[in-house]
Motif scaffolding. Sequence first.
Motif, PDB file in Angstrom:
ATOM      1  N   ILE A   1       0.853  -1.051   0.235  1.00  0.00           N
ATOM      2  CA  ILE A   1       0.099  -0.063  -0.140  1.00  0.00           C
ATOM      3  C   ILE A   1       0.767   1.304  -0.044  1.00  0.00           C
ATOM      4  O   ILE A   1       0.530   2.160  -0.576  1.00  0.00           O
ATOM      5  N   LEU A   2       1.906   1.298   0.819  1.00  0.00           N
ATOM      6  CA  LEU A   2       2.751   2.314   0.807  1.00  0.00           C
ATOM      7  C   LEU A   2       3.555   2.686  -0.543  1.00  0.00           C
ATOM      8  O   LEU A   2       3.667   3.838  -0.920  1.00  0.00           O
ATOM      9  N   VAL A   3       4.162   1.640  -1.081  1.00  0.00           N
ATOM     10  CA  VAL A   3       4.564   1.747  -2.559  1.00  0.00           C
ATOM     11  C   VAL A   3       3.560   2.272  -3.365  1.00  0.00           C
ATOM     12  O   VAL A   3       3.884   3.063  -4.321  1.00  0.00           O
ATOM     13  N   GLN A   4       2.402   1.666  -3.494  1.00  0.00           N
ATOM     14  CA  GLN A   4       1.112   2.375  -4.432  1.00  0.00           C
ATOM     15  C   GLN A   4       1.162   3.802  -4.089  1.00  0.00           C
ATOM     16  O   GLN A   4       1.097   4.479  -5.077  1.00  0.00           O
ATOM     17  N   GLN A   5       1.118   4.212  -3.086  1.00  0.00           N
ATOM     18  CA  GLN A   5       0.929   5.564  -2.612  1.00  0.00           C
ATOM     19  C   GLN A   5       2.099   6.358  -2.901  1.00  0.00           C
ATOM     20  O   GLN A   5       1.729   7.673  -3.592  1.00  0.00           O
ATOM     21  N   MET A   6       3.132   5.948  -2.863  1.00  0.00           N
ATOM     22  CA  MET A   6       4.561   6.737  -3.162  1.00  0.00           C
ATOM     23  C   MET A   6       4.349   6.710  -4.955  1.00  0.00           C
ATOM     24  O   MET A   6       5.114   7.689  -5.317  1.00  0.00           O
ATOM     25  N   MET A   7       3.907   5.952  -5.522  1.00  0.00           N
ATOM     26  CA  MET A   7       3.808   5.918  -6.968  1.00  0.00           C
ATOM     27  C   MET A   7       2.881   7.180  -7.318  1.00  0.00           C
ATOM     28  O   MET A   7       3.261   7.612  -8.373  1.00  0.00           O
ATOM     29  N   VAL A   8       1.743   7.197  -6.642  1.00  0.00           N
ATOM     30  CA  VAL A   8       0.661   8.023  -7.026  1.00  0.00           C
ATOM     31  C   VAL A   8       1.273   9.514  -6.801  1.00  0.00           C
ATOM     32  O   VAL A   8       1.099  10.349  -7.558  1.00  0.00           O
ATOM     33  N   PHE A   9       1.853   9.519  -5.681  1.00  0.00           N
ATOM     34  CA  PHE A   9       2.413  11.006  -5.346  1.00  0.00           C
ATOM     35  C   PHE A   9       3.691  11.521  -6.266  1.00  0.00           C
ATOM     36  O   PHE A   9       3.912  12.443  -6.336  1.00  0.00           O
ATOM     37  N   GLY A  10       4.344  10.237  -6.740  1.00  0.00           N
ATOM     38  CA  GLY A  10       5.535  10.944  -7.760  1.00  0.00           C
ATOM     39  C   GLY A  10       6.879  11.321  -7.319  1.00  0.00           C
ATOM     40  O   GLY A  10       7.374  11.937  -7.807  1.00  0.00           O
ATOM     41  N   GLN A  11       6.867  11.368  -5.556  1.00  0.00           N
ATOM     42  CA  GLN A  11       7.914  11.758  -4.729  1.00  0.00           C
ATOM     43  C   GLN A  11       9.314  11.151  -5.493  1.00  0.00           C
ATOM     44  O   GLN A  11       9.390   9.994  -5.884  1.00  0.00           O
ATOM     45  N   THR A  12      10.354  12.227  -5.711  1.00  0.00           N
ATOM     46  CA  THR A  12      11.564  11.711  -6.199  1.00  0.00           C
ATOM     47  C   THR A  12      12.508  12.268  -5.002  1.00  0.00           C
ATOM     48  O   THR A  12      12.202  12.902  -3.969  1.00  0.00           O
ATOM     49  N   SER A  13      13.952  11.455  -4.916  1.00  0.00           N
ATOM     50  CA  SER A  13      14.791  11.645  -4.069  1.00  0.00           C
ATOM     51  C   SER A  13      15.558  13.109  -4.270  1.00  0.00           C
ATOM     52  O   SER A  13      15.412  13.560  -5.411  1.00  0.00           O
ATOM     53  N   ALA A  14      15.961  13.693  -3.216  1.00  0.00           N
ATOM     54  CA  ALA A  14      16.562  15.054  -3.314  1.00  0.00           C
ATOM     55  C   ALA A  14      17.620  15.168  -4.489  1.00  0.00           C
ATOM     56  O   ALA A  14      17.572  16.067  -5.220  1.00  0.00           O
ATOM     57  N   ASN A  15      18.657  14.306  -4.386  1.00  0.00           N
ATOM     58  CA  ASN A  15      19.931  14.613  -5.141  1.00  0.00           C
ATOM     59  C   ASN A  15      19.845  13.800  -6.454  1.00  0.00           C
ATOM     60  O   ASN A  15      20.185  14.169  -7.450  1.00  0.00           O
ATOM     61  N   MET A  16      19.414  12.413  -6.346  1.00  0.00           N
ATOM     62  CA  MET A  16      19.344  11.508  -7.619  1.00  0.00           C
ATOM     63  C   MET A  16      18.202  11.608  -8.206  1.00  0.00           C
ATOM     64  O   MET A  16      18.417  10.895  -9.534  1.00  0.00           O
ATOM     65  N   GLN A  17      17.273  12.255  -7.882  1.00  0.00           N
ATOM     66  CA  GLN A  17      15.709  12.172  -8.394  1.00  0.00           C
ATOM     67  C   GLN A  17      15.253  10.888  -8.928  1.00  0.00           C
ATOM     68  O   GLN A  17      14.652  10.761  -9.743  1.00  0.00           O
ATOM     69  N   ILE A  18      15.238   9.645  -8.105  1.00  0.00           N
ATOM     70  CA  ILE A  18      15.003   8.468  -8.510  1.00  0.00           C
ATOM     71  C   ILE A  18      13.691   8.300  -7.513  1.00  0.00           C
ATOM     72  O   ILE A  18      13.416   9.097  -6.651  1.00  0.00           O
ATOM     73  N   PRO A  19      12.699   7.669  -8.303  1.00  0.00           N
ATOM     74  CA  PRO A  19      11.428   7.831  -7.470  1.00  0.00           C
ATOM     75  C   PRO A  19      11.553   7.021  -6.215  1.00  0.00           C
ATOM     76  O   PRO A  19      12.124   5.993  -6.055  1.00  0.00           O
ATOM     77  N   MET A  20      10.844   7.573  -5.200  1.00  0.00           N
ATOM     78  CA  MET A  20      11.144   7.148  -3.872  1.00  0.00           C
ATOM     79  C   MET A  20      10.367   5.667  -3.692  1.00  0.00           C
ATOM     80  O   MET A  20      10.385   5.059  -2.572  1.00  0.00           O
ATOM     81  N   TRP A  21       9.543   5.543  -4.482  1.00  0.00           N
ATOM     82  CA  TRP A  21       8.800   4.041  -4.413  1.00  0.00           C
ATOM     83  C   TRP A  21       9.788   2.872  -4.565  1.00  0.00           C
ATOM     84  O   TRP A  21       9.584   2.139  -3.950  1.00  0.00           O
ATOM     85  N   LEU A  22      10.918   3.286  -5.009  1.00  0.00           N
ATOM     86  CA  LEU A  22      11.916   2.105  -5.212  1.00  0.00           C
ATOM     87  C   LEU A  22      12.631   2.168  -3.955  1.00  0.00           C
ATOM     88  O   LEU A  22      13.014   0.953  -3.629  1.00  0.00           O
ATOM     89  N   VAL A  23      12.735   2.827  -3.174  1.00  0.00           N
ATOM     90  CA  VAL A  23      13.374   2.765  -1.686  1.00  0.00           C
ATOM     91  C   VAL A  23      12.270   2.308  -1.043  1.00  0.00           C
ATOM     92  O   VAL A  23      12.658   1.217  -0.405  1.00  0.00           O
ATOM     93  N   TYR A  24      11.127   2.720  -1.124  1.00  0.00           N
ATOM     94  CA  TYR A  24      10.079   1.996  -0.288  1.00  0.00           C
ATOM     95  C   TYR A  24       9.792   0.568  -0.491  1.00  0.00           C
ATOM     96  O   TYR A  24       9.104  -0.141   0.345  1.00  0.00           O
TER      97      TYR A  24
END
Length: 161
Positions: free
Chosen positions: A108-131
């Motif tokens: 569920i958390l990964v799904q929400q992060m995909m919807v939000f589209g948040q990226t990391s500060a420096n590398m600009q990778i999608p945060m859902w990959l981290v979660y």
Amino acid sequence: MSIIKKIDDSFEKIFISLFMITMSIFIFVQVISRYVFGDSVTWTEEASRYLFIWLIFLTIGIGFKENKHISIDIILDLCPPIVQKVMKQVVYLLVFSLSIFFVYEGYILVQQMMVFGQTSANMQIPMWLVYLALPVGFLLTTIRLLQISITLWTNQSEVQD
């Protein structure tokens, strides 16, 4: 069949080793760039942090499979072998239930992060990959718990150490 056994025995360890080596290189580059060249490579710290998160979640299942988690077994050692097996199985079932919960909530958390589209500060990778480390790590943990539960009851030895 032996290839499947090798993959089963070393799947997480391969990724953990690669992540650890990569993380060490990134940290080394960060230290050298900061103290030798006077300028830091900012993305290496962020990448190391995310690799460390993945390392943590991938090692949970291995800890169960290899019986490396910390446990207080003074009472367990006083019990007869069959009671030891039953007590271990109860613990495995409790952790299995918790792992299933974390897989579901992590999904569920990964799904929400995909919807939000948040990226990391420096590398600009999608945060859902981290979660994604949360559900993947606990999915592997549930698999390992099933394996050790089966081994606990099919193994001819008295009690696993």
